[in-house]
Design a protein around this motif. Structure first.
Motif, PDB file in Angstrom:
ATOM      1  N   ARG A  34       8.676   3.172  -4.045  1.00  0.00           N
ATOM      2  CA  ARG A  34       7.361   2.683  -4.448  1.00  0.00           C
ATOM      3  C   ARG A  34       6.529   2.334  -3.220  1.00  0.00           C
ATOM      4  O   ARG A  34       7.047   2.032  -2.149  1.00  0.00           O
ATOM      5  CB  ARG A  34       7.479   1.472  -5.369  1.00  0.00           C
ATOM      6  N   VAL A  35       5.243   2.412  -3.418  1.00  0.00           N
ATOM      7  CA  VAL A  35       4.287   1.840  -2.473  1.00  0.00           C
ATOM      8  C   VAL A  35       3.609   0.699  -3.194  1.00  0.00           C
ATOM      9  O   VAL A  35       3.212   0.843  -4.358  1.00  0.00           O
ATOM     10  CB  VAL A  35       3.254   2.884  -2.016  1.00  0.00           C
ATOM     11  N   ASN A  36       3.506  -0.424  -2.537  1.00  0.00           N
ATOM     12  CA  ASN A  36       2.763  -1.520  -3.139  1.00  0.00           C
ATOM     13  C   ASN A  36       1.323  -1.427  -2.672  1.00  0.00           C
ATOM     14  O   ASN A  36       1.031  -1.596  -1.496  1.00  0.00           O
ATOM     15  CB  ASN A  36       3.365  -2.869  -2.736  1.00  0.00           C
ATOM     16  N   LEU A  37       0.447  -1.141  -3.609  1.00  0.00           N
ATOM     17  CA  LEU A  37      -0.956  -1.005  -3.257  1.00  0.00           C
ATOM     18  C   LEU A  37      -1.509  -2.334  -2.757  1.00  0.00           C
ATOM     19  O   LEU A  37      -2.193  -2.391  -1.736  1.00  0.00           O
ATOM     20  CB  LEU A  37      -1.751  -0.501  -4.469  1.00  0.00           C
ATOM     21  N   ILE A  38      -1.177  -3.402  -3.469  1.00  0.00           N
ATOM     22  CA  ILE A  38      -1.570  -4.744  -3.034  1.00  0.00           C
ATOM     23  C   ILE A  38      -0.758  -5.764  -3.834  1.00  0.00           C
ATOM     24  O   ILE A  38      -0.340  -5.492  -4.964  1.00  0.00           O
ATOM     25  CB  ILE A  38      -3.095  -4.979  -3.199  1.00  0.00           C
ATOM     26  N   GLY A  39      -0.529  -6.928  -3.225  1.00  0.00           N
ATOM     27  CA  GLY A  39       0.246  -7.980  -3.883  1.00  0.00           C
ATOM     28  C   GLY A  39       1.597  -8.149  -3.222  1.00  0.00           C
ATOM     29  O   GLY A  39       2.625  -7.807  -3.792  1.00  0.00           O
ATOM     30  N   ALA A  53       4.897   3.888  -8.389  1.00  0.00           N
ATOM     31  CA  ALA A  53       6.038   4.746  -8.079  1.00  0.00           C
ATOM     32  C   ALA A  53       5.527   5.959  -7.317  1.00  0.00           C
ATOM     33  O   ALA A  53       4.443   6.473  -7.603  1.00  0.00           O
ATOM     34  CB  ALA A  53       6.731   5.181  -9.365  1.00  0.00           C
ATOM     35  N   ILE A  54       6.297   6.424  -6.336  1.00  0.00           N
ATOM     36  CA  ILE A  54       5.842   7.522  -5.495  1.00  0.00           C
ATOM     37  C   ILE A  54       6.674   8.781  -5.741  1.00  0.00           C
ATOM     38  O   ILE A  54       7.730   8.741  -6.363  1.00  0.00           O
ATOM     39  CB  ILE A  54       5.888   7.154  -3.998  1.00  0.00           C
ATOM     40  N   SER A 181      10.502  -2.820 -11.055  1.00  0.00           N
ATOM     41  CA  SER A 181       9.521  -2.579 -12.124  1.00  0.00           C
ATOM     42  C   SER A 181       8.724  -1.316 -11.858  1.00  0.00           C
ATOM     43  O   SER A 181       8.461  -0.522 -12.777  1.00  0.00           O
ATOM     44  CB  SER A 181       8.585  -3.780 -12.258  1.00  0.00           C
ATOM     45  N   ALA A 182       8.325  -1.110 -10.607  1.00  0.00           N
ATOM     46  CA  ALA A 182       7.585   0.108 -10.270  1.00  0.00           C
ATOM     47  C   ALA A 182       8.463   1.335 -10.455  1.00  0.00           C
ATOM     48  O   ALA A 182       8.034   2.356 -11.009  1.00  0.00           O
ATOM     49  CB  ALA A 182       7.065   0.027  -8.840  1.00  0.00           C
TER      50      ALA A 182
END
Length: 389
Positions: A34-39, A53-54, A181-182
């Motif tokens: 996953r990449v966390n876009l923000i947070g 998810a990537i 979760s992602a």
């Protein structure tokens, strides 16, 4: 296997399985990184996160055994086949990457799922130590495979908590629930807006290519580990802040409360708290903007998130800062480090027409600074964990 033709991308893991164990597995399952876009570091504070998810995943080929032996092999490791006793799993008996599947087996057993013995081969396309959650991709792929093979019907929310327990109690990393979760609940073309208090999820449209944008990952090659002290000390500071402020979690503090909080907390704890509080608010604002304006309008929030992680949470490093600053100056509309910090990757939201320029600038800046050459690659939101063969 249910099909004569291997699913795309499964050829390597199938070949490795046949070579190591003979014959074909019962199936192949995959789970994405996953990449966390923000947070960032808001999940264990019962806050909000917005990962996706990537299209890079861990795949496992698994075959049930008639005994209680577990045999594990990775295509990228040098350990060879590792053999474990299904009924005597412990943190001491599992070493290296095998702690992740072993931890999942342990957590499933603790939940009452009778996992049989099995042979497993892992092939992962998620770069290790890059901040893209390679460990959780492994855990989610294994959990998805073993629950199906054991005939257990567990909801994604249950698997999230099971893999978190494996990570916390078996692996020894005090992580939250964002990464699982992602990986388990992601969908192509969307980010996963997760409320970490109640596990509610909303899929938020995030189609960067349609907006003429590319999500560019800069893997700094600075390796990190969530099981070391830096992550744990940040979590402890957050727990202390919540205790002093009299709330269940920092989720319950707003930016309007920060002036009072500054008078109650030591400087370091206050800055840790300020990051989490403002980061939660940035996540909520990002979701609003994605709904109303689209991804091209979130750049300033990504920039502010990085500054907060660099200055208040102090989890960046010179390589991450250089990647972020150089990407911005070369044309990115926003950039930030992503993941737990202390190394790993940065992401840059880049006009697709400027992608080549940003890549060249970051590579040149790292060379000029004497840093190890980074890996740069584009990612897109992908579907979550599933059977693929």
């Amino acid at each position: 296997m249910n099909t004569q033709t291997p699913a795309p991308g499964t050829e390597k893991v199938l070949g490795a399985f046949s070579s190591a164990f003979g014959g074909a597995p019962d199936g192949v399952w995959q789970a994405p990184g996953r990449v966390n876009l923000i947070g960032e570091h808001t999940d264990y504070n019962e806050g909000f996160v917005l990962p996706f998810a990537i299209d890079l995943a861990a795949r496992v080929a698994v075959r049930v055994r008639p005994d209680r032996t577990v045999r594990l092999l990775s295509t990228y490791g040098r350990q060879g086949v590792v053999e474990l006793d299904r009924d005597a799993l412990s943190r001491e008996s599992a070493t290296g990457w095998t702690v992740y599947p072993a931890g999942v087996v342990w957590a499933l057993a603790e939940h009452g799922v009778d996992v049989p013995g099995f042979d497993l081969v892992l092939d992962s396309g998620v770069p290790l130590g890059s901040g893209l959650s390679s460990s959780h991709a492994i855990e989610c792929a294994v959990a998805t495979a073993l629950t199906e093979l054991a005939g257990a019907e567990l909801a994604p929310e249950e698997l999230v908590l099971l893999t978190q327990r494996a990570e916390n109690e078996f692996v020894g990393a005090p992580t939250g629930i964002m990464d699982q979760s992602a990986s388990l609940r992601g969908a192509a073309g969307h980010a996963v807006f997760l409320d970490c208090r109640d596990q509610s999820v909303e899929l938020i449209p995030f189609d960067a290519p349609a907006a003429g944008l590319t999500v560019l990952v800069v893997d700094t090659k600075v390796s990190h580990s969530h099981a070391d002290g830096g992550y744990a000390s940040r979590r402890s500071a957050c727990e202390l802040g919540a205790e002093v402020l009299g709330v269940a979690a920092l989720r319950d503090v707003s930016s309007a409360d920060l002036a009072e909080a500054q008078g109650l907390l030591d400087d370091v704890t206050f800055r840790r708290v300020r990051h989490v509080v403002t980061e939660d608010e940035r996540v909520l604002r990002t979701v609003e903007i994605l709904r109303s304006e689209g991804p091209a309008a979130i750049g300033a929030l990504l920039d502010a998130s990085h500054a907060s992680m660099r200055d208040d949470f102090e989890i960046s490093c010179p390589e991450l800062d250089l990647a972020v600053e150089t990407a911005r100056s070369a044309g990115a509309i926003g950039a930030r480090m992503t993941g737990g910090g202390f190394g790993g990757s940065a992401i840059a939201l880049v006009p697709t027409t400027a992608e080549g320029r940003v890549r060249e600038a970051v590579t040149a800046a790292f060379a000029a600074a004497g840093y190890r050459a980074p890996d740069l690659f584009a990612v897109s939101p992908a579907d979550g964990a599933r059977r693929v063969g």
